[in-house]
Design an enzyme around this catalytic site. Structure first.
Site, PDB file in Angstrom:
ATOM      1  N   ARG A   1       9.450   4.035  -9.919  1.00 30.52           N
ATOM      2  CA  ARG A   1       9.904   3.761  -8.573  1.00 30.52           C
ATOM      3  C   ARG A   1      10.404   2.214  -8.039  1.00 30.52           C
ATOM      4  NH1 ARG A   1       5.559   1.156  -4.216  1.00 30.52           N
ATOM      5  NH2 ARG A   1       7.297   1.212  -2.347  1.00 30.52           N
TER       6      ARG A   1
ATOM      7  N   HIS B   1      12.281  -1.722   1.230  1.00 26.14           N
ATOM      8  CA  HIS B   1      11.216  -2.391   0.269  1.00 26.14           C
ATOM      9  C   HIS B   1      11.489  -4.075   0.832  1.00 26.14           C
ATOM     10  CE1 HIS B   1       7.831  -3.053  -2.939  1.00 26.14           C
ATOM     11  NE2 HIS B   1       7.734  -3.836  -2.603  1.00 26.14           N
TER      12      HIS B   1
ATOM     13  N   GLU C   1       5.099  -0.537   2.570  1.00 29.16           N
ATOM     14  CA  GLU C   1       3.821  -1.566   2.995  1.00 29.16           C
ATOM     15  C   GLU C   1       4.630  -1.783   4.149  1.00 29.16           C
ATOM     16  OE1 GLU C   1       2.024  -3.891   0.312  1.00 29.16           O
ATOM     17  OE2 GLU C   1       1.194  -2.632  -0.479  1.00 29.16           O
TER      18      GLU C   1
ATOM     19  N   ASN D   1      -0.815   2.663  -1.791  1.00 28.01           N
ATOM     20  CA  ASN D   1      -0.803   0.792  -3.017  1.00 28.01           C
ATOM     21  C   ASN D   1      -1.866   0.554  -2.474  1.00 28.01           C
ATOM     22  OD1 ASN D   1       2.380   1.744  -2.689  1.00 28.01           O
ATOM     23  ND2 ASN D   1       2.785   0.089  -1.847  1.00 28.01           N
TER      24      ASN D   1
ATOM     25  N   TYR E   1      -4.693  -2.469  -3.739  1.00 28.54           N
ATOM     26  CA  TYR E   1      -5.876  -3.382  -5.156  1.00 28.54           C
ATOM     27  C   TYR E   1      -6.758  -3.861  -4.061  1.00 28.54           C
ATOM     28  CZ  TYR E   1      -0.262  -3.384  -5.541  1.00 28.54           C
ATOM     29  OH  TYR E   1       1.299  -3.648  -5.966  1.00 28.54           O
TER      30      TYR E   1
ATOM     31  N   GLU F   1       0.766   2.027  -5.335  1.00 28.88           N
ATOM     32  CA  GLU F   1       1.152   0.696  -6.148  1.00 28.88           C
ATOM     33  C   GLU F   1       0.117   0.618  -7.057  1.00 28.88           C
ATOM     34  OE1 GLU F   1       2.852  -2.799  -4.663  1.00 28.88           O
ATOM     35  OE2 GLU F   1       4.441  -1.679  -3.755  1.00 28.88           O
TER      36      GLU F   1
HETATM   37  C1  NOJ Z   1       2.790  -4.879  -2.720  1.00 30.29           C
HETATM   38  C2  NOJ Z   1       3.491  -4.758  -2.674  1.00 30.29           C
HETATM   39  O1  NOJ Z   1       4.248  -4.047  -2.678  1.00 30.29           O
HETATM   40  C3  NOJ Z   1       4.490  -5.398  -3.894  1.00 30.29           C
HETATM   41  O2  NOJ Z   1       5.655  -5.914  -3.528  1.00 30.29           O
HETATM   42  C4  NOJ Z   1       3.916  -6.481  -4.274  1.00 30.29           C
HETATM   43  O3  NOJ Z   1       4.436  -7.468  -4.947  1.00 30.29           O
HETATM   44  C5  NOJ Z   1       2.574  -6.047  -4.199  1.00 30.29           C
HETATM   45  N1  NOJ Z   1       2.193  -5.486  -3.850  1.00 30.29           N
HETATM   46  C6  NOJ Z   1       1.526  -6.644  -5.490  1.00 30.29           C
HETATM   47  O4  NOJ Z   1       1.333  -8.091  -4.353  1.00 30.29           O
END
Ligand code: NOJ
Length: 446
Positions: free
Chosen positions: A77, A120, A165, A293, A295, A352
């Site tokens: 991607r 992006h 995002e 995505n 985290y 992600e």
């Molecule tokens: C989300 C974003 O899409 C990406 O650009 C960023 O580097 C990562 N998370 C880590 O923060």
């Protein structure tokens, strides 16, 4: 015994984004993006760093694609820089397109499926100067750009991600101001941009299906699992729920269910463009897949003094943290299950997931055992959800290599391949070998 093997057709991949890796932002006829402008304003980025060189992928992409091939990923991607391709309103820059053409061809020659992100965050500066996504005209400009890419690559590229995002772009770009375009407390800007981005997505879906056979388009949504700090208190539960509406549902519900989340709408309708209800009619059912995505999770408590939402984020007691966020693998599982229960089990991809580490003196920069632990725990939740019937089809690790982490500059490293930002040399970290072995067998050993 629990099944610990992913099916052979599971799509393992890695993710990157144009401004974070390419460098040479003004080469071969490209014009500046808002990130080029923003990162050159003193004080905006850690150590005043910028994407002028980044990973020099613009010149070294062949080596990076060789690394992808050695990792044996099945998909990659990456995003296209809009102002490379459309340097002025209505004008196509062939040299910019050619750069991405070389990338697509090289990927396909290595049997790697391209997943292209259109947006992006590197909005052309010319568009921002016309009012950016606050203005409805941005939709037409986005469609011109999208049509150009579908025409050029549609025969070979079947997976498209319209937006990355949008919540982060909207909140950090219009309310917090620590990301481009850098506005502060501009709620109207935030909600207008949100609406125009989502509307662009919906229209791009229609155009893609009209012009390209067997293609799919979705959004890579920033998803955070939100929790009440004190679950026994209704006001904290409400705070967490509203934040869930704002962070997660605001960007999925319109393009699946054709509506904005009601509780949030009650507070924010006045900030949306006048015709929003009319637009919603064409926005529903326009995600062929959902990109997640993921985290972190966040806890919220009621806060009288926070305008609009009355919620304040507080660290969850007892949770481990990475260099940026708290760690909560179950949040990924919960969000995946929600795709099944609340969104008709649409196909989904983890677009992600990854782990930030800073380099510290005295520690081997290639030994990223902590990252491997994080990845294992999260991938395990993906497998668990998959085994329970969630239609999750792939996992893209963020990121292939260390890169420009926006306002954090080059300090915060997410790569499984190390980049020496002085020599630009690439070296595999422990996690790259680990990921390659996982891809080879499909078996997750905890
Ligand atoms: C989300 C974003 O899409 C990406 O650009 C960023 O580097 C990562 N998370 C880590 O923060």
């Amino acid at each position: 015994m629990e099944n610990n093997k992913f099916p052979d057709d599971f799509l393992w991949g890695t993710s990157t984004a144009s401004y974070q890796i390419e460098g040479s932002p003004l080469a071969d006829g490209a014009t500046p993006s808002i990130w080029h402008k923003f990162s050159h304003i003193p004080g905006k980025i850690k150590n005043n760093e910028n994407g002028d060189i980044a990973c020099d992928y613009y010149n070294r992409y062949e080596e990076d694609i060789e690394n992808l091939a050695k990792l044996k990923v099945k998909a990659y991607r990456f995003s296209i820089s809009w102002p490379r391709v459309v340097p002025e309103p209505g004008k196509i820059n062939q040299k910019g397109l050619d750069f991405y053409k070389r990338i697509v061809d090289k990927l396909l020659s290595r049997n790697i499926e391209p997943f292209i992100t259109l947006f992006h965050w590197d909005t052309p500066l010319w568009l921002e100067e016309m009012g950016g996504f606050r203005e409805r005209a941005s939709v037409d400009h986005f469609l011109f750009y999208g049509e150009t890419l579908f025409r050029e690559f549609g025969d070979r590229v079947k997976h498209w991600i319209s937006l990355n995002e949008p919540i982060v772009y909207a909140i950090q770009g219009y309310v917090i101001g620590d990301m481009a375009p850098g506005y502060k407390r501009n709620l109207k800007g935030m909600f207008h941009a949100t609406h125009h981005l989502l509307l662009s997505h919906a229209k791009l879906n229609a155009i893609l299906h009209k012009s390209v056979k067997d293609a799919q388009i979705g959004i890579a949504e920033a998803q955070i699992w939100t929790k009440p700090l004190r679950p026994n208190l209704k006001r904290d539960r409400n705070a967490a729920d509203l934040m869930d509406n704002l962070i997660n549902r605001l960007y999925i519900d319109p393009v699946t269910k054709g509506k904005y989340p009601e509780k949030l709408l009650a507070k924010t309708a006045k900030h949306l463009p006048k015709a929003f209800e009319e637009d919603l009619k064409e926005m529903g059912n326009t995600c062929d897949f959902i990109g997640i995505n993921y985290y972190t999770s966040q806890s919220y408590r009621y806060s009288l003094f926070t305008p609009l939402i009355h919620a304040r984020e507080v660290p969850t007691p007892g949770y481990k943290r990475s260099a940026m966020w708290e760690i909560y693998p179950d949040g990924l599982y919960n969000l995946l299950l929600r795709v099944k229960t609340d969104y008709g089990n649409l196909p989904c991809y983890i677009t992600e997931n990854g782990f930030p580490l800073k380099e510290v003196k005295g520690r081997d920069p290639l030994d990223d055992t902590e990252r491997i632990e994080y990845l294992k725990e999260h991938i395990q939740r993906v497998l668990k959800a998959k085994n329970e019937g969630v239609d999750v089809r792939g996992y893209f690790l963020w990121s292939l290599m260390d890169n420009f982490e926006w306002e954090h500059g080059y300090d915060m490293r997410f790569g499984i391949i190390r980049v020496d930002f002085t020599t630009l040399e690439r070296t595999w970290k422990k996690s790259a070998y680990w990921y390659r072995d996982l891809i080879k067998t499909g078996v997750l050993n905890l």
